[in-house]
Design an enzyme around this catalytic site. Sequence first.
Site, PDB file in Angstrom:
ATOM      1  N   LYS A 146      57.281  45.117  73.794  1.00  0.00           N
ATOM      2  CA  LYS A 146      56.863  43.716  73.727  1.00  0.00           C
ATOM      3  C   LYS A 146      58.109  42.858  73.862  1.00  0.00           C
ATOM      4  O   LYS A 146      59.026  42.944  73.035  1.00  0.00           O
ATOM      5  CB  LYS A 146      56.158  43.395  72.410  1.00  0.00           C
ATOM      6  CG  LYS A 146      55.757  41.914  72.305  1.00  0.00           C
ATOM      7  CD  LYS A 146      55.254  41.528  70.923  1.00  0.00           C
ATOM      8  CE  LYS A 146      54.936  40.035  70.909  1.00  0.00           C
ATOM      9  NZ  LYS A 146      54.672  39.526  69.538  1.00  0.00           N
ATOM     10  N   SER A 152      55.340  39.578  63.948  1.00  0.00           N
ATOM     11  CA  SER A 152      56.022  38.477  63.257  1.00  0.00           C
ATOM     12  C   SER A 152      55.031  37.430  62.771  1.00  0.00           C
ATOM     13  O   SER A 152      55.209  36.830  61.707  1.00  0.00           O
ATOM     14  CB  SER A 152      57.059  37.844  64.190  1.00  0.00           C
ATOM     15  OG  SER A 152      58.021  38.802  64.564  1.00  0.00           O
TER      16      SER A 152
END
Length: 314
Positions: free
Chosen positions: A177, A53
């Site tokens: 994650k 991101s």
Amino acid sequence: MSSSVNSAPPPSGVYVPAVLFFDEDEELDIPSIKAHVLRLAKGGVTGILVQGSNGEAQHLSHDERKVAIRLTRDTLNENGFENVLVIAGTGGQSTKETKKLTADAKEAGASHALVLTPGVWPPQMSKERILKFHRDVADASPIPVMIYNFPVVTAGLNLDSDIIGELGLHPNIVGTKLSCADVGKLHRLTSTLPASKFATFPGSSAVYLQGLVSGSAGIIGALPNVAPKAHAELYRLWKAGKLEEAEKLQALLGHADWELQKLGSIAGIKAVVTKHFGYGNTNVRGPLTPRDLSTTGVAATTKLEELIALEKGL
């Protein structure tokens, strides 16, 4: 899944979702990207996540994604860092697109893929559809796959430990994650799935040491963009059993991470790196906007400044 896939999790350590620098025309700033990759590698990271991101993955074309992965891999290889892994974020909004992005990542030099759950239609993303999506991607992937849980960018979809645990039984799904930063979820996974098969990483430096105590594989977090050496140092302290020193460093990382979040994370990282490390710029792709540190006030970055001073001394 190709029969030639070596479906092993990435080794434990420090991983960084690297920011991607752009020039004034919002095109890839190749010299700054290379300089950043090289500083991270010299700082002791185990691997670099391209198109996490923080890498503005959703702002890139498919061709730009491949260029960024290849540039990262080549920069590492050309400078003697062949052992530093390149993981690629390959989540798309359809199974078909995600399969293509994952194949592209392999071709460009990534060793593992990190896959977000599609978030365009959250009411329709039942447990069964989530499981099918990730299994279908893993079945087709030429590289091992990790599950990326980040509710902020998936319209609130938050995979629980039951779902991730089920996915972890797939032979080509090798880790996760957890940007939800849920240590309870992390501990349930590490106590259920063997570390030799499945690597569980927190996605925030705020719970880095807490994750290690709970059996995590290290960290995949934004703050190592600023301070890779400090994160490698905490990992060393933990491995050496120096818990009191590790706790002191964790406190600083937690405060600095919170300051970075308040600066806007991606834009904040670029601003801090540009100010302190001699390369880069503050450009981001819209709708994001650059961060001007001169308007934030000294108090907004007190702990970040302390961390950077430590970083430069390591």
